[in-house]
Structures are given as C-alpha cells and as structure tokens.
Motif scaffolding. Sequence first.
Motif, short mmCIF file in Angstrom:
data_model
loop_
_atom_site.label_atom_id
_atom_site.label_comp_id
_atom_site.label_asym_id
_atom_site.label_seq_id
_atom_site.Cartn_x
_atom_site.Cartn_y
_atom_site.Cartn_z
N LEU A 194 12.11 4.65 -9.79
CA LEU A 194 10.86 4.07 -9.29
C LEU A 194 11.04 2.63 -8.85
O LEU A 194 10.59 2.24 -7.80
CB LEU A 194 9.79 4.18 -10.38
CG LEU A 194 8.35 4.12 -9.90
CD1 LEU A 194 8.10 5.18 -8.83
CD2 LEU A 194 7.40 4.34 -11.05
N MET A 209 0.83 -1.21 0.00
CA MET A 209 0.00 0.00 0.00
C MET A 209 0.87 1.26 0.00
O MET A 209 0.69 2.15 -0.81
CB MET A 209 -0.91 -0.03 1.24
CG MET A 209 -1.97 1.05 1.25
SD MET A 209 -3.10 0.89 -0.16
CE MET A 209 -3.76 2.53 -0.22
N THR A 210 1.84 1.29 0.90
CA THR A 210 2.72 2.47 0.93
C THR A 210 3.52 2.58 -0.36
O THR A 210 3.79 3.68 -0.82
CB THR A 210 3.69 2.40 2.12
OG1 THR A 210 4.20 1.09 2.19
CG2 THR A 210 3.03 2.81 3.42
N ASP A 211 3.88 1.42 -0.96
CA ASP A 211 4.61 1.45 -2.22
C ASP A 211 3.79 2.13 -3.30
O ASP A 211 4.29 2.97 -4.05
CB ASP A 211 4.93 0.01 -2.66
CG ASP A 211 6.17 -0.50 -1.94
OD1 ASP A 211 6.73 0.30 -1.16
OD2 ASP A 211 6.53 -1.67 -2.15
N THR A 212 2.51 1.77 -3.37
CA THR A 212 1.63 2.38 -4.37
C THR A 212 1.52 3.87 -4.12
O THR A 212 1.62 4.68 -5.05
CB THR A 212 0.22 1.75 -4.27
OG1 THR A 212 0.38 0.36 -4.01
CG2 THR A 212 -0.56 1.96 -5.53
N LEU A 213 1.33 4.24 -2.86
CA LEU A 213 1.23 5.67 -2.51
C LEU A 213 2.49 6.41 -2.92
O LEU A 213 2.44 7.49 -3.52
CB LEU A 213 1.03 5.83 -1.00
CG LEU A 213 -0.41 6.11 -0.55
CD1 LEU A 213 -0.47 6.23 0.95
CD2 LEU A 213 -0.93 7.37 -1.21
N ALA A 261 4.65 5.55 -5.19
CA ALA A 261 4.73 5.62 -6.65
C ALA A 261 3.88 6.77 -7.17
O ALA A 261 4.28 7.52 -8.07
CB ALA A 261 4.29 4.31 -7.27
N ILE A 262 2.69 6.93 -6.56
CA ILE A 262 1.80 8.03 -6.99
C ILE A 262 2.45 9.38 -6.70
O ILE A 262 2.43 10.29 -7.53
CB ILE A 262 0.42 7.90 -6.31
CG1 ILE A 262 -0.32 6.68 -6.90
CG2 ILE A 262 -0.41 9.15 -6.50
CD1 ILE A 262 -1.57 6.31 -6.17
#
Lengths: 323, 364
Positions: free
Chosen positions: A99, A1-5, A7-8
Amino acid sequence: MTDTLLAIVHMAIFPGGFFALALGFLYKALDRRVEARLQRRIGPPLTQPWLDAAKLLTKETLIPKTACRSAFLLAPVFGFTGMAVCAAFIPVPGVYSGLFNMGDLLVIFYLLPIPAMALMLGGSASSSPFGALGFSREMLLMLAYETPLLMILLAVAMLVGKGLGAESSGAEFSLLKIVAWQQENGSLGFNPAMIPALLAYLIFLPGTMGMAPFDVAEAETELLEGPLLEYGGPLLALFTVTSAFKTFVVLGLGVALFFPGVLGSWWPVNLVWFVLKCLALMLLSLTLVKSACGRLRIDQAFRFYVTVPTALALCSLVLVWLL
Amino acid sequence: MTSTAVNTFSIPLGPVHVALEEPVYFHLDVEGETIRKVELTSGHVHRGMEAMATQRNLTKNTTLTERVCSLCSNSHSFTYCMAAENVLGLDIPPRARYLRVLAEEIKRVASHLFNTAIQAHVIGFKSLFMHTMEVREIMQDVKETVYGNRMNLAQNCIGGVKCDLTPELLSYILDMVDKMEPGVEEIRELYATNSMVLGRTKGLGLLPKKDALRLGVVGPVARGSGINIDVRKDSPYAAYPELEFDTIVNDGCCIHSRTTVRLNEIFESFRLIRQCCRRVPEGPTKAPMRQIRAAEACARTEAPRGEVFYYIRTNATDIPARLKWRVPSYMNWEALGVMMKDCKVADVALITNSIDPCVSCTER
C-alpha cells in the motif's frame, strides 16, 4: 484523490477484501480437506467455509442478557476492520507491491494482534466464565508469540538495511524494499543466518492462528470454544471471515519476508506462484503440525513459545548483527 | 478471606459438554486456571430401570439389563444371567461358558479402545483419535458379523447363550484378532512414547494407592493405582478358571497408568479370545429352564470398567421381587474428588475420562 481511490480498491478487492477472503477461505477449506485425508476421512468440499458463513448470516444474533452489549457487538467488527486493512498491506510479489513504501512492516506488526484482541474483548464482554478463561489464555499466549515475531521482523529489517547500506538508516521497515532487495540478492529463506528466523516464523503461525497444538484459548474439549462460546449468527460469521483474512495476512507476510521470488514478469504466473507458496507454507506449518499433535496446556504452550521460537529468532538476530 | 473471594470464580462444566459422552454436571471453583473445589451433580439420565426390572419376567429382564449401558452392555446381561441362574440353581453347559467369555472379551477390547480414543479426542489429538477408532472398527465388524449387532450383542440368556458359533465364525474371529493385534501394538507404543500424550497425562490426576483402597475403586482405576484386583481371578466364573491370562497392574497412579493398564489388558483379552476360540468344547449351548422358587442370589463379574454386582430376589413367580445392581463407575466416581485436587481446568475432562465413567449405568 486517485491515491485514496486506489487504496480503497486495494482494501476492497485486491489484495485485501474479496481476494484475501477468497484465498483465506480456500486455504481454510484445503486445510480441513488435507487434514481429513491424513486421517483417512473424506473431508468437507472446498466450498464449505462459504456455505458455513452464508448459513451463519441467515441466523439470528443472540446477545447474552448479562453481556456488555456494545463491546460484545463491536469486538468482531473491530477484529474484522483490523484484518481487512492489514490485508491491503500484504505485497503479492510481481503483481502488487504494497500500500505504501515506508515502514509498512511496523504497521502490519501493530495490526496483526487485533483479531486476538477482538477475541479477548468479545470473550470478556460475553460474561461467560469460559470467555473469561479464554481471555486470560489468549492474552498469555499472545504475549508469548508476539516477542519472537518482533525479533523475526527486526532480523529481516536489519539484514535488508545492512544490504542496502547507505540507502537506508540501519534497518529497513519498508516491505516494498525488503521484497525488491530479496528479488535481486536472493530470498532470505535460503540465507543460512535467517533459517532460524524462518523456523521461528513457522512456529509462530499455529499460535497466531489458534490451531493445534496451540488452540488453547478456544480449546473445544476444555473451554467449548472459549471467547467464541456466546457468539452466533452474523457476529460469528464475522469472526470466521476475520480468521480467513488473518490466514491470508500471515501466510502472505511469510512469503514476503522469506520467499518473495518471482517467475518472469507476467503477473498471472506470479499470482499463481504466490498462491502456491502460501499454500506450501500453510500445509507445512499448520496442517501437518495440526494432524500430528494434540493440544498443549496453556502453561506448556507459554513455556514453549518463550523458549524455542524466541531462542531461534534471537539466534538469527544475533547472526545478522554480527555478520 | 476476601482475597480468595475475589480470585476464585465458578465454572459450570456440563451437563452437556463436548468432552463428556454422557451428562454429568461439575461445579468448579477456579482460581486462575487451578481448581480449588469440585462439586459433582448427577441424575440426568435416571431411567428407573430397577423398578422396570420388577415389572418384567426373568427372560425379558435379560434384554432390559443389556440396555443399562452401551459399552459394557454384555457385562450386565452376563451378570444378570449368572445371578438368575444362581437363584434357579441352573448349571450352564461348558460350551456356553466359553462362548460367554468370548463375547465378554470382544466387548472389553472395543470398550478399552473407545476410552483410549476419547482420551486422544479430549487432548485435541484428532489424528490419534481417528486412528484408534479405525483399529477399533475391526472389533465392531467382528461383533456385527458374529452377533449381528455392533453394540448390544444379545448373546446371553438364562441357562446359556443364544447364538452358537460355527467353526467358520471362530476361525474368522481368530483371523480378525491377528489382523488387529499389530494395530493395537502400534497404538500402545504411541501412547507410551508420544510426548504430546505423555505431557498431558503422565503424573496428572493422581490417585495414590492409599486413597484408592480407602475409596474402594475397582477395575482399571484400581489396577492403575497398584491394586491387584480382578474378579476374573479373585472369584473365577464362567470359563475363566480354565483360561490363562494375567492381571495387569501399574503403579503410576496417574491418568497415563490407567491408559497403560487398559491398553495392556487388550492383549490379555486377545489371549483369552484365542484360547476360547481354540478350546471351546462341543455340546449344547443352553440348559433347560427350571421351576422358579422363592430365593435370593447374587453374582459378580469383571466388566471393562471394573466389578459389576447383581442381586436378585424371586418370590416363586416369573417376575423378580427385587433386582439390584452396583456398577463400577459408582465406586470410581468418588475418586474424582481426589484426582481433581488442585488440577488445572484443562485437565478436568481428561481426568473424568480416565476413570472411564459410565453415567447411564450408574444412574440407570
């Protein structure tokens, strides 16, 4: 979840998104300003790209009756998305390392031609004969300048792969490792075997940015901006934003591939250092060349790209392979 | 036959186009990047000037004819005045003849440099365009200082010239020519050696001598195809018979040879300007007007683009019964068809610019 955040955040604020846009617009303005000074003009203020984009956003979106509506509308969005994602992959040495750390060089290679493809798509969807001509020219030129780019990337990957030895499997396509390796073993820009590749990259820049002497696809005095002819308002603004992103991407990639050195470990200094290195790269390969050249004809430009930069990049590739 | 129909498509070029200074419409049939057929349509800037000329008196027509064209404005009023003087039987004073040549050559320098600069603009060489225009600016300053205007000099009037030049102004012109010559020399060298310019202009837009003679082209277009014609030499007028200058001819027949002719002619113009400034005799600048009779006359001069021809018929009133002129672009126009045969789309604007077209003159 934090990875996705995360990345955003990287795509929206730093280094992609806002940061890339601000830097891209700054470079575009500086490019115009320096060119103007070289021609003994004053040139526009540094805020000009922002003002242009803001004004375009207030304008009406006009779509030609004979155009293919969906492709015409989607083309700028397609180009913008490609570049916005690509910008997040660009490492800022000493500040941000990319990234993800596997094969991102290949991802960048696949994402880089997207704005040109968007231009081709938009041009052919616009139903204008100038768009069609611009389409064919852009495609020809893209085929010509993507080959040396691939060779340059391969040369860098092979050299770093060899340097890393057992840790990698022949060629290294992770920008993180390429940058880290160079920070330990010296920048590739100073490596004699890589100097032809660096030159080839400098020649690749005006072609991919569609600037003189390779502005054949948009050639104002021949094709009236070619594929962009029918675009106006927010859609055109999106194209200029894409172009700003692309400026950041290709310059940042150049810095990562050839000069990723850092000054100490304090990040603000490294950030400024990165901005300055990109600027130097731009002035050298885009602004100075632009003000010293006229436009080539498409056949001349094509012949130039399939000979000079291709030969230079091949030269580096062979040197890396042999040494 | 179907294959050509599939492969060719048509491109509308103009009437409004960045590379053209004036409106003219090309309908191009294109196969890939190669032009197969060119159709030219004009008439967008027709102003009915020949009819207007028959509604004004002889003096007012000097002002009207000066407004036919911008870059060769002086040539029109010059030739018109010569035609009017012929119809009146006037002989203009020697000083006026020299001053007329001086104004004409100043305009020629500015016109040729403008065309050369536009060529750089068309090939996307912005720095060269800016540089050439910057050098041209010296001549614009001369015009403004001496005549008070940057484009229309309003120097000619029937019977002589309007503005008498003081010795200070003459020496100012000489100084400015000295200042400008190295700049033009540099530009000439740039156009002769720069590979970017040569790559786009050399060997392109060919007009072989045979076709040039057949089409009757005039001015730098003819001289760039190896034809030695120059009205200033062939039928000398004003002070030209007393001045030394050469006719520049180039055998290249291409865009580059026309540019070379223009750039070299600038140096001949400098020679003429210098001679005029040094040799201009003292005396009156105007001959008194005469009774207007019913007669007809004509006159021709060498404008920057080639031969300008004026015909005038009077019916003993101060309003001419007919005023008719033929401009150089009208002759050079037709040659575009030959020059554009099988050329690339990229070269259309370049070839059009190489004949230095003056659409306003031609359509008037």
